[in-house]
Design a protein around this motif. Structure first.
Motif, short mmCIF file in Angstrom:
data_model
loop_
_atom_site.label_atom_id
_atom_site.label_comp_id
_atom_site.label_asym_id
_atom_site.label_seq_id
_atom_site.Cartn_x
_atom_site.Cartn_y
_atom_site.Cartn_z
N PRO A 197 17.25 -26.31 13.61
CA PRO A 197 16.30 -26.81 12.62
C PRO A 197 15.38 -25.74 12.03
O PRO A 197 14.57 -26.05 11.15
CB PRO A 197 15.49 -27.83 13.41
CG PRO A 197 15.51 -27.33 14.81
CD PRO A 197 16.86 -26.68 14.99
N ALA A 198 15.48 -24.50 12.50
CA ALA A 198 14.51 -23.48 12.10
C ALA A 198 14.65 -23.11 10.63
O ALA A 198 15.76 -22.92 10.12
CB ALA A 198 14.67 -22.24 12.97
N GLN A 199 13.53 -22.97 9.98
CA GLN A 199 13.46 -22.47 8.60
C GLN A 199 13.36 -20.96 8.59
O GLN A 199 13.83 -20.28 7.67
CB GLN A 199 12.25 -23.09 7.90
CG GLN A 199 12.06 -22.70 6.45
CD GLN A 199 10.84 -23.38 5.86
OE1 GLN A 199 10.22 -24.25 6.48
NE2 GLN A 199 10.47 -22.98 4.65
N VAL A 200 12.71 -20.41 9.63
CA VAL A 200 12.56 -18.97 9.81
C VAL A 200 13.05 -18.63 11.21
O VAL A 200 12.68 -19.30 12.17
CB VAL A 200 11.09 -18.52 9.65
CG1 VAL A 200 10.95 -17.02 9.89
CG2 VAL A 200 10.56 -18.90 8.27
N LEU A 201 13.90 -17.60 11.33
CA LEU A 201 14.37 -17.13 12.63
C LEU A 201 13.83 -15.73 12.87
O LEU A 201 14.00 -14.84 12.03
CB LEU A 201 15.89 -17.09 12.68
CG LEU A 201 16.50 -16.49 13.95
CD1 LEU A 201 16.21 -17.38 15.17
CD2 LEU A 201 18.01 -16.29 13.80
N CYS A 211 14.48 -8.25 6.67
CA CYS A 211 14.05 -9.53 6.09
C CYS A 211 15.17 -9.99 5.17
O CYS A 211 15.45 -9.33 4.16
CB CYS A 211 12.74 -9.39 5.33
SG CYS A 211 12.17 -10.94 4.58
N SER A 212 15.83 -11.08 5.53
CA SER A 212 16.98 -11.55 4.77
C SER A 212 16.86 -13.05 4.51
O SER A 212 16.51 -13.82 5.40
CB SER A 212 18.28 -11.26 5.53
OG SER A 212 19.39 -11.86 4.88
N GLU A 213 17.19 -13.44 3.29
CA GLU A 213 17.27 -14.86 2.92
C GLU A 213 18.69 -15.21 2.46
O GLU A 213 18.89 -16.15 1.70
CB GLU A 213 16.27 -15.17 1.81
CG GLU A 213 14.83 -14.96 2.23
CD GLU A 213 13.83 -15.24 1.12
OE1 GLU A 213 12.71 -15.68 1.43
OE2 GLU A 213 14.18 -15.00 -0.06
N ALA A 214 19.67 -14.47 2.95
CA ALA A 214 21.04 -14.56 2.43
C ALA A 214 21.68 -15.93 2.66
O ALA A 214 22.56 -16.32 1.88
CB ALA A 214 21.91 -13.47 3.06
N ILE A 215 21.29 -16.64 3.71
CA ILE A 215 21.93 -17.93 3.98
C ILE A 215 21.03 -19.10 3.61
O ILE A 215 21.27 -20.23 4.03
CB ILE A 215 22.37 -18.03 5.45
CG1 ILE A 215 21.18 -17.97 6.41
CG2 ILE A 215 23.39 -16.95 5.79
CD1 ILE A 215 21.55 -18.28 7.85
N GLY A 216 20.00 -18.85 2.82
CA GLY A 216 19.13 -19.92 2.38
C GLY A 216 17.98 -20.21 3.33
O GLY A 216 17.14 -21.06 3.06
N ARG A 217 17.96 -19.54 4.46
CA ARG A 217 16.84 -19.56 5.39
C ARG A 217 16.43 -18.11 5.62
O ARG A 217 17.14 -17.19 5.22
CB ARG A 217 17.23 -20.23 6.71
CG ARG A 217 17.84 -21.62 6.55
CD ARG A 217 18.02 -22.31 7.88
NE ARG A 217 18.79 -23.54 7.77
CZ ARG A 217 18.89 -24.46 8.73
NH1 ARG A 217 18.25 -24.28 9.88
NH2 ARG A 217 19.61 -25.54 8.56
N THR A 218 15.31 -17.90 6.27
CA THR A 218 14.78 -16.54 6.40
C THR A 218 15.00 -16.00 7.81
O THR A 218 14.63 -16.64 8.79
CB THR A 218 13.27 -16.51 6.10
OG1 THR A 218 13.06 -16.99 4.77
CG2 THR A 218 12.73 -15.09 6.19
N HIS A 219 15.60 -14.82 7.87
CA HIS A 219 15.72 -14.09 9.14
C HIS A 219 14.78 -12.90 9.09
O HIS A 219 14.84 -12.07 8.19
CB HIS A 219 17.16 -13.59 9.34
CG HIS A 219 17.28 -12.59 10.46
ND1 HIS A 219 18.04 -11.45 10.36
CD2 HIS A 219 16.70 -12.56 11.69
CE1 HIS A 219 17.94 -10.76 11.48
NE2 HIS A 219 17.14 -11.41 12.30
N GLY A 254 4.50 -22.85 0.88
CA GLY A 254 5.51 -23.39 -0.02
C GLY A 254 6.89 -23.40 0.59
O GLY A 254 7.07 -23.54 1.80
N LYS A 255 7.93 -23.24 -0.26
CA LYS A 255 9.32 -23.42 0.17
C LYS A 255 9.74 -22.39 1.21
O LYS A 255 10.52 -22.69 2.11
CB LYS A 255 10.26 -23.34 -1.03
CG LYS A 255 10.04 -24.46 -2.04
CD LYS A 255 10.99 -24.34 -3.20
CE LYS A 255 12.43 -24.64 -2.81
NZ LYS A 255 13.33 -24.68 -3.97
N ARG A 256 9.24 -21.17 1.10
CA ARG A 256 9.62 -20.16 2.09
C ARG A 256 8.99 -20.42 3.46
O ARG A 256 9.55 -20.09 4.49
CB ARG A 256 9.22 -18.76 1.61
CG ARG A 256 10.20 -18.16 0.62
CD ARG A 256 9.84 -16.72 0.32
NE ARG A 256 10.90 -16.05 -0.40
CZ ARG A 256 11.05 -16.08 -1.72
NH1 ARG A 256 10.17 -16.76 -2.45
NH2 ARG A 256 12.06 -15.45 -2.31
#
Length: 264
Positions: A197-201, A211-219, A254-256
């Protein structure tokens, strides 16, 4: 790896190797955060490798490690307790937690031989938890939680933040670091595992910032707080500056779900 994770209601901080950086973390961690709102609860989460170990992880470790295992645990306990005390003195409620790293494993001949939870990264947090429980008057607003798995997700002001050290993320040398993490996380999502369920990992282990948002969530990959590996640099030519990753999290972003990212 140390990270102060700040938002309108919570701060998340990670204790790590480098004592001076942890000391410098305390003032901003307990100080004001501008117009983002008051802070009243602080999850304090260890990201793994709080304890270096003395052998079984890399060549020359026994020779190069500064402290014995006992002394490493002592330093770790005192640093974590120092952070807890600073937060308690500032009037915050604290949730102390953490995930296990590879250097905390109980190893023989380079291999863990008991179970995943038999780990110094968890033991040192558990020890601090026992210290806190022995003084309930002072630490009545502090609770301790240790997950039963190598990863977990917590809600931080409306943003679900996942934590994993990163040593469980496998892949061949042809895969980039970010790709390995994203492949692992995607599999965890499909399998309904703790970071699903994580939005940020947030991960450690790999010793350099991502810092990557390649899969639509943030690593967010934390840089290391140690001075780096001479062996790795001699072998690969690669090096990354030491640092402590800090960022804010919460629905106010917000969304991020996060913002105000900085490496100290």
């Amino acid at each position: 790896h140390v990270l102060a994770h700040r938002c309108g209601k919570d701060i998340v901080a990670f204790a790590g190797h480098e004592i001076d950086r942890i000391g410098r973390l305390l003032d901003p961690a307990v100080g004001p955060i501008g117009d983002r709102g008051p802070v009243d609860r602080e999850p304090l989460v260890g990201l793994g490798d709080l304890i270096e170990g003395c052998s079984g992880h890399y060549d020359m470790q026994t020779f190069q490690t500064d402290l014995s295992r006992r002394d490493q645990l002592k330093v770790g306990r005192r640093l974590i307790l120092q952070m807890v005390d600073a937060l308690v003195d500032a009037g915050y409620r604290v949730v102390l937690s953490g995930v296990a790293g590879n250097h905390g494993e109980n190893r023989v001949n380079g291999k863990a031989f008991t179970d995943w939870e038999d780990n110094d990264d968890l033991a040192v947090i558990e020890q601090v938890g026992d210290i806190l429980a022995s003084n309930p008057d002072r630490y009545s607003n502090v609770s301790t939680y240790l997950p039963a798995m190598l990863s977990m997700t917590v809600d931080v002001c409306g943003t679900r933040v996942g934590f994993a050290h990163g040593h469980q993320m496998r892949g061949g040398s042809s895969q980039g670091a970010a790709t390995k993490v994203e492949k692992w996380w995607t599999s965890q999502i499909v399998g309904g595992q703790p970071t699903a369920p994580a939005q940020v990992l947030v991960t450690g282990h790999l010793h350099h910032f991502i810092c990557s948002e390649a899969i639509g969530r943030t690593h967010l990959q934390c840089p290391a707080m140690d001075p780096g590996s001479r062996w790795w640099t001699e072998m690969s030519g690669q090096a990354s500056p030491a640092g402590m990753l800090t960022f804010c999290a919460g629905s106010v972003y917000g969304k991020r779900g996060y913002g105000d990212l900085e490496i100290i």
